[in-house]
Design an enzyme around this catalytic site. Structure first.
Site, PDB file in Angstrom:
ATOM      1  N   HIS A  22       0.959  -1.265   0.110  1.00 27.91           N
ATOM      2  CA  HIS A  22       0.024  -0.007   0.168  1.00 27.91           C
ATOM      3  C   HIS A  22       0.950   1.332  -0.156  1.00 27.91           C
ATOM      4  CE1 HIS A  22      -3.851   2.202   1.603  1.00 27.91           C
ATOM      5  NE2 HIS A  22      -2.739   3.187   1.303  1.00 27.91           N
ATOM      6  N   HIS A  24       1.502   5.235  -2.140  1.00 24.92           N
ATOM      7  CA  HIS A  24       1.043   6.669  -2.749  1.00 24.92           C
ATOM      8  C   HIS A  24       2.304   6.968  -3.479  1.00 24.92           C
ATOM      9  CE1 HIS A  24      -3.082   6.718  -0.743  1.00 24.92           C
ATOM     10  NE2 HIS A  24      -2.355   6.264   0.135  1.00 24.92           N
ATOM     11  N   VAL A  25       2.394   7.237  -4.630  1.00 25.70           N
ATOM     12  CA  VAL A  25       3.561   7.674  -5.560  1.00 25.70           C
ATOM     13  C   VAL A  25       3.047   8.992  -6.315  1.00 25.70           C
ATOM     14  CG1 VAL A  25       4.642   5.556  -5.348  1.00 25.70           C
ATOM     15  CG2 VAL A  25       3.287   6.312  -7.414  1.00 25.70           C
ATOM     16  N   ARG A  26       1.678   9.319  -6.198  1.00 28.91           N
ATOM     17  CA  ARG A  26       1.220  10.486  -6.738  1.00 28.91           C
ATOM     18  C   ARG A  26       1.591  10.469  -8.287  1.00 28.91           C
ATOM     19  NH1 ARG A  26      -1.569  10.961  -2.284  1.00 28.91           N
ATOM     20  NH2 ARG A  26      -0.543  11.860  -0.558  1.00 28.91           N
ATOM     21  N   ASN A  50      -5.723   7.179  -5.836  1.00 29.11           N
ATOM     22  CA  ASN A  50      -6.238   8.451  -5.685  1.00 29.11           C
ATOM     23  C   ASN A  50      -5.555   9.323  -6.176  1.00 29.11           C
ATOM     24  OD1 ASN A  50      -4.042   8.031  -3.653  1.00 29.11           O
ATOM     25  ND2 ASN A  50      -5.387   9.148  -2.195  1.00 29.11           N
ATOM     26  N   LYS A 107      -9.678  -0.659  -5.395  1.00 34.43           N
ATOM     27  CA  LYS A 107      -9.922   0.328  -3.966  1.00 34.43           C
ATOM     28  C   LYS A 107     -10.984   1.009  -3.743  1.00 34.43           C
ATOM     29  CE  LYS A 107      -8.127   2.140  -0.255  1.00 34.43           C
ATOM     30  NZ  LYS A 107      -6.740   2.763   0.220  1.00 34.43           N
ATOM     31  N   HIS A 144     -10.516   1.248   2.406  1.00 37.28           N
ATOM     32  CA  HIS A 144     -10.314   2.441   3.347  1.00 37.28           C
ATOM     33  C   HIS A 144     -11.653   2.404   4.198  1.00 37.28           C
ATOM     34  CE1 HIS A 144      -8.759   6.449   4.866  1.00 37.28           C
ATOM     35  NE2 HIS A 144      -9.845   6.222   5.525  1.00 37.28           N
ATOM     36  N   HIS A 186      -4.471  -0.415   6.304  1.00 32.87           N
ATOM     37  CA  HIS A 186      -3.877   0.519   7.337  1.00 32.87           C
ATOM     38  C   HIS A 186      -4.866   0.423   8.613  1.00 32.87           C
ATOM     39  CE1 HIS A 186      -6.938   3.353   5.394  1.00 32.87           C
ATOM     40  NE2 HIS A 186      -5.881   3.552   4.356  1.00 32.87           N
ATOM     41  N   LEU A 232      -4.881   9.317   7.948  1.00 34.40           N
ATOM     42  CA  LEU A 232      -6.213   8.760   8.303  1.00 34.40           C
ATOM     43  C   LEU A 232      -6.111   7.510   7.693  1.00 34.40           C
ATOM     44  CD1 LEU A 232      -8.323  11.983   6.669  1.00 34.40           C
ATOM     45  CD2 LEU A 232      -8.449  11.041   9.193  1.00 34.40           C
ATOM     46  N   ASP A 260       1.624   2.826   3.552  1.00 40.94           N
ATOM     47  CA  ASP A 260       0.737   4.010   3.492  1.00 40.94           C
ATOM     48  C   ASP A 260       1.658   5.418   3.054  1.00 40.94           C
ATOM     49  OD1 ASP A 260      -1.611   5.306   2.715  1.00 40.94           O
ATOM     50  OD2 ASP A 260      -2.272   5.299   4.918  1.00 40.94           O
ATOM     51  N   HIS A 264       3.062  14.693   0.802  1.00 40.03           N
ATOM     52  CA  HIS A 264       2.348  15.923   0.696  1.00 40.03           C
ATOM     53  C   HIS A 264       3.445  17.137   0.903  1.00 40.03           C
ATOM     54  CE1 HIS A 264      -1.865  14.559   0.741  1.00 40.03           C
ATOM     55  NE2 HIS A 264      -1.519  13.499   1.612  1.00 40.03           N
ATOM     56  N   ALA A 276      -2.888  18.300   5.275  1.00 39.83           N
ATOM     57  CA  ALA A 276      -3.109  17.299   4.541  1.00 39.83           C
ATOM     58  C   ALA A 276      -2.713  16.187   5.173  1.00 39.83           C
ATOM     59  CB  ALA A 276      -2.437  17.524   3.128  1.00 39.83           C
TER      60      ALA A 276
END
Ligand code: DOR
Ligand code: ZN
Length: 369
Positions: A22, A24-26, A50, A107, A144, A186, A232, A260, A264, A276
């Site tokens: 899990h 996030h690499v944007r 996302n 997801k 989530h 998470h 979150l 996770d 940001h 954020a």
């Protein structure tokens, strides 16, 4: 796993390369900076969808995968595992098409639950046809797991959102779609950990972040609100953290790593109009997990959590290469300046302070099979 000892204390660990289930690499410039951080530590990584707009169809997935692979050019062994975002517009045909194209997981974000989730789903039970299709084609559901409102419209406290989800929507999904494989992502509460450990639902797995194993709500407010720790689901009580530590280190086959890591910019983390959500654990992740297993005297279960349980649940082969970590203070990375996006602080960096003493383990090398 090979554990080397010096004066009776573990001093080096060699084990199968881990994956991150899990992250996030944007996109764009941020992605170019972030993907190498993940690819340096992990063989494979489950990439969250996302973005804005959400990665919600096969064309978007393929294009995003290409961009991620380009960002990982210096790491030819790295394999992104792409995930489809479920939105209210998703159809069973979308699921079928993605699964046929090799997509293993989708997801689900409840609408407005977290960063970039406004395309998420407000009424989870309206997704029955989607879950039915996923069950049929063997696509994994990544959740989530937070409920934002009670049926009467009242808001649920941030400290109770996961527990309400675990007591209401989650059993509804698991009981109506018993063959659907579900990862509760998470997890942050004793209730979630205990549900997985109870084995009541054999198709339910969970990922746990390194930060939820080391910090709790006391750290979030220690000396004022600590935006670096804000994510979150939010950090919970010390008793929840203790339950997560026991679950992660227990050796349970359906509990595994998911960092996770969620970058940001500093400006977004310190925005007076709203911080954020997301902890950019980045290169600290492995050091943090090893620290926890070491403190819990459970190094013998580390490799299952980091390297075996995830691929087994996803139905993928285990990696065949090795990684070596040594007991040596971990060093926080300096901030990154990303063109057009500002400054990004990886976890552990605080001006004038050096958190390196907090984590005792450092990755030394990756070794071929
Ligand atoms: O803290 C979080 N940050 N939680 C999420 O679920 C999303 C993530 C992000 O994308 O930044
Ligand atoms: Zn996430």
């Amino acid at each position: 796993m090979k554990i080397e000892f010096t004066e009776g204390k573990a001093s080096a660990l060699t084990f199968i390369w881990p994956d991150d289930w899990h992250t996030h690499v944007r996109d764009l410039e941020v992605m170019k900076a972030v993907v190498p951080i993940t690819a340096k530590l992990f063989r494979r990584a489950v990439i969250m969808p996302n973005l804005v707009p959400a990665v919600s169809n096969l064309n978007m997935l393929k294009a995003y995968e290409e961009r991620v692979l380009t960002a990982a050019l210096l790491y030819p062994d790295f394999q992104p595992i792409m995930t489809l975002a479920i939105t209210p517009k998703t159809t069973p045909a979308d699921i079928k098409m993605c699964r046929r194209a090799g997509i293993r997981a989708a997801k689900l974000y409840p609408a407005h639950a977290t960063t970039n989730s406004k395309e998420g789903v407000a009424h989870i039970r309206s997704l029955a046809p989607i879950f039915c299709e996923m069950e049929g084609v063997e696509m994994i559901l990544l959740l989530h797991g937070e409920t934002l409102r009670f049926p009467n419209g009242n808001r649920v406290s941030p400290f109770k959102k996961e527990t309400v989800f675990v007591q209401t929507e989650l059993p509804w999904i698991l009981e109506n779609f018993p063959k659907l494989k579900v990862v509760l992502e998470h997890i942050t509460t004793a209730e979630a950990a205990e549900l997985v450990l109870s084995n009541k639902y054999p198709n339910l797995a969970a990922t746990i972040t390194p930060h939820h194993l080391i910090y709790d709500v006391c750290d979030l407010f220690e000396g004022g609100f600590q935006s670096a720790f804000f994510c979150l689901p939010v950090l919970k009580d010390t008793s929840d953290k203790e339950a997560l530590r026991r679950a992660a280190t227990s050796g349970h086959p359906r509990i595994f790593i998911g960092t996770d890591s969620a970058p940001h910019s500093l400006a977004k983390k310190t925005d007076p109009c709203g911080c954020a959500a997301g902890v950019f654990v980045g290169s600290a992740a492995l050091s943090m997990y090893v620290q926890v297993f070491d403190e819990m005297n459970a190094l013998e279960n580390l490799e299952s959590f980091l390297s075996f349980n995830g691929p087994r649940f996803y139905g993928m082969a285990m990696n065949d290469n090795f990684i070596r970590l040594v007991r040596k203070p971990w060093r926080a990375e300096p901030p990154m300046r990303i063109s057009g996006e500002g400054e990004f602080w990886q976890f552990g960096h605080r001006p004038g302070e050096n958190m390196s003493q907090e984590f005792e383990w450092t990755m030394e090398s990756k070794l071929a099979a």
